[in-house]
Design a protein around this motif. Structure first.
Motif, PDB file in Angstrom:
ATOM      1  N   TYR A  31      -2.826  34.810  12.175  1.00  0.00           N
ATOM      2  CA  TYR A  31      -4.708  34.800  11.371  1.00  0.00           C
ATOM      3  C   TYR A  31      -4.192  33.801   9.763  1.00  0.00           C
ATOM      4  O   TYR A  31      -3.170  34.252   8.852  1.00  0.00           O
ATOM      5  N   TYR A  33      -6.928  32.146   6.715  1.00  0.00           N
ATOM      6  CA  TYR A  33      -7.832  32.574   5.698  1.00  0.00           C
ATOM      7  C   TYR A  33      -8.027  31.803   4.723  1.00  0.00           C
ATOM      8  O   TYR A  33      -7.097  30.470   4.417  1.00  0.00           O
ATOM      9  N   TYR A  35     -10.870  31.068   0.954  1.00  0.00           N
ATOM     10  CA  TYR A  35     -11.303  31.576   0.557  1.00  0.00           C
ATOM     11  C   TYR A  35     -11.367  30.859  -1.266  1.00  0.00           C
ATOM     12  O   TYR A  35     -10.711  29.913  -1.488  1.00  0.00           O
ATOM     13  N   LEU A  45     -14.898  34.948   1.851  1.00  0.00           N
ATOM     14  CA  LEU A  45     -14.059  34.160   2.627  1.00  0.00           C
ATOM     15  C   LEU A  45     -15.077  32.744   2.894  1.00  0.00           C
ATOM     16  O   LEU A  45     -16.423  32.810   3.596  1.00  0.00           O
ATOM     17  N   TYR A  48     -11.430  31.289   9.153  1.00  0.00           N
ATOM     18  CA  TYR A  48     -10.091  31.480   8.962  1.00  0.00           C
ATOM     19  C   TYR A  48      -9.829  31.860  10.513  1.00  0.00           C
ATOM     20  O   TYR A  48     -11.272  30.949  11.228  1.00  0.00           O
ATOM     21  N   SER A  99      -3.273  43.239  11.231  1.00  0.00           N
ATOM     22  CA  SER A  99      -3.166  44.142  10.676  1.00  0.00           C
ATOM     23  C   SER A  99      -4.622  45.678  10.579  1.00  0.00           C
ATOM     24  O   SER A  99      -5.831  44.178  10.169  1.00  0.00           O
ATOM     25  N   THR A 100      -4.915  46.515  10.775  1.00  0.00           N
ATOM     26  CA  THR A 100      -6.407  47.217  10.512  1.00  0.00           C
ATOM     27  C   THR A 100      -6.383  47.004   8.819  1.00  0.00           C
ATOM     28  O   THR A 100      -7.801  47.705   8.567  1.00  0.00           O
ATOM     29  N   THR A 101      -5.255  47.316   8.471  1.00  0.00           N
ATOM     30  CA  THR A 101      -5.646  47.660   6.667  1.00  0.00           C
ATOM     31  C   THR A 101      -5.912  45.954   6.472  1.00  0.00           C
ATOM     32  O   THR A 101      -6.067  46.130   4.799  1.00  0.00           O
ATOM     33  N   GLY A 102      -5.866  44.626   6.419  1.00  0.00           N
ATOM     34  CA  GLY A 102      -6.142  43.162   6.517  1.00  0.00           C
ATOM     35  C   GLY A 102      -5.396  43.124   5.304  1.00  0.00           C
ATOM     36  O   GLY A 102      -5.647  41.713   4.081  1.00  0.00           O
ATOM     37  N   GLU A 103      -4.566  43.232   5.277  1.00  0.00           N
ATOM     38  CA  GLU A 103      -3.551  42.665   3.511  1.00  0.00           C
ATOM     39  C   GLU A 103      -2.938  41.845   3.289  1.00  0.00           C
ATOM     40  O   GLU A 103      -2.861  40.997   5.053  1.00  0.00           O
ATOM     41  N   LEU A 104      -3.753  40.597   2.824  1.00  0.00           N
ATOM     42  CA  LEU A 104      -3.655  39.163   2.307  1.00  0.00           C
ATOM     43  C   LEU A 104      -1.863  38.767   1.162  1.00  0.00           C
ATOM     44  O   LEU A 104      -1.975  39.642   0.690  1.00  0.00           O
ATOM     45  N   PHE A 105      -1.530  37.778   2.092  1.00  0.00           N
ATOM     46  CA  PHE A 105      -0.209  37.160   1.121  1.00  0.00           C
ATOM     47  C   PHE A 105      -1.220  35.947   1.061  1.00  0.00           C
ATOM     48  O   PHE A 105      -1.435  34.633   1.480  1.00  0.00           O
ATOM     49  N   PHE A 106      -1.196  35.387  -0.427  1.00  0.00           N
ATOM     50  CA  PHE A 106      -1.933  34.143  -1.255  1.00  0.00           C
ATOM     51  C   PHE A 106      -1.052  32.997  -1.560  1.00  0.00           C
ATOM     52  O   PHE A 106       0.276  33.602  -2.239  1.00  0.00           O
TER      53      PHE A 106
END
Lengths: 115, 110
Positions: A31, A33, A35, A45, A48, A99-106
């Motif tokens: 995944y 994205y 932004y 957003l 994605y 994941s369901t928590t959607g934690e992202l690294f930018f």
């Protein structure tokens, strides 16, 4: 460090010109994205991707297109830049594969100015 | 109306002081994330809270998720200049979108 590189980091262009921003990752995450960040609006957003050639629109997709021809690269294109697209653009990845928590690294961001 | 309302929008305090910033909504969330963003860089995940009433600590930072899972707070004890930055809360909307609040910009003066 999630191994995300954005290029260019800074760009100034004129209204009506095409612009492509590149996001490169080194760790094969599914995944990715794009932004944009503007004062008073936070991060919004644009598009994605959930795999090679698999992309979908986000909240503010008008005027933008994306492509993902290989896992490691996610390209954001402004076909004809407008002043309203002046912004800071961030690429992000979900290391948990969406994941369901959607934690992202930018990534570190690409600052685009359209004159 | 923003899905996530963050307050205050700006906060300037002296080193050593305590502070609390808030993230509120009228919606119930399955989870909530806090990020910190320093100038010229991308946001960095600090914590995810999932359970109503949950409290998580990260050194001098304490994060709390409201019992009803509609709000969250971030408390910083003895703030330091290194805490300066934009603090963002975010929650997942739909399968693949993380929605962000507009943030609290914190300045800690030495």
């Amino acid at each position: 460090d999630a191994g995300i590189t954005q290029s260019p980091r800074h760009k100034v262009t004129e209204t009506g010109t095409p612009v492509t921003l590149r996001c490169h990752q080194t760790e094969n995450h599914r995944y990715m994205y794009w932004y944009r960040q503007d004062p008073g609006h936070g991060l919004r957003l644009i598009h994605y991707s959930y795999g090679v050639k698999d992309t979908d629109k986000g909240e503010v997709s008008d005027g933008y297109s994306v492509s993902r021809s290989k896992t490691e690269d996610f390209l954001l294109t402004l076909e004809s830049a407008t002043s309203s697209q002046t912004s800071v653009y961030f690429c992000a990845i979900s290391v948990a594969g969406g994941s369901t928590t959607g934690e992202l690294f930018f990534g570190e961001g690409s600052r685009l100015t359209v004159l | 109306t923003q899905l996530l309302e963050q307050s205050p929008q700006f906060l300037s305090i002296q080193e050593g002081e305590n502070l609390t910033v808030y993230c509120n909504s009228s919606s119930v969330f399955s989870s909530l994330q806090w990020y910190r963003q320093e100038p010229g860089e991308g946001p960095v995940l600090l914590v995810t809270v999932v359970t109503g009433g949950e409290v998580k600590k990260l050194k001098r930072l304490t994060f709390q998720f409201g019992d009803a899972r509609k709000d969250s707070s971030l408390h910083i004890t003895a703030a330091q200049p290194g805490d300066t930055g934009l603090y963002l809360c975010a929650t997942q909307t739909g399968a693949n979108n993380l929605f962000f609040g507009t943030g609290t910009r914190l300045t800690v003066i030495p």
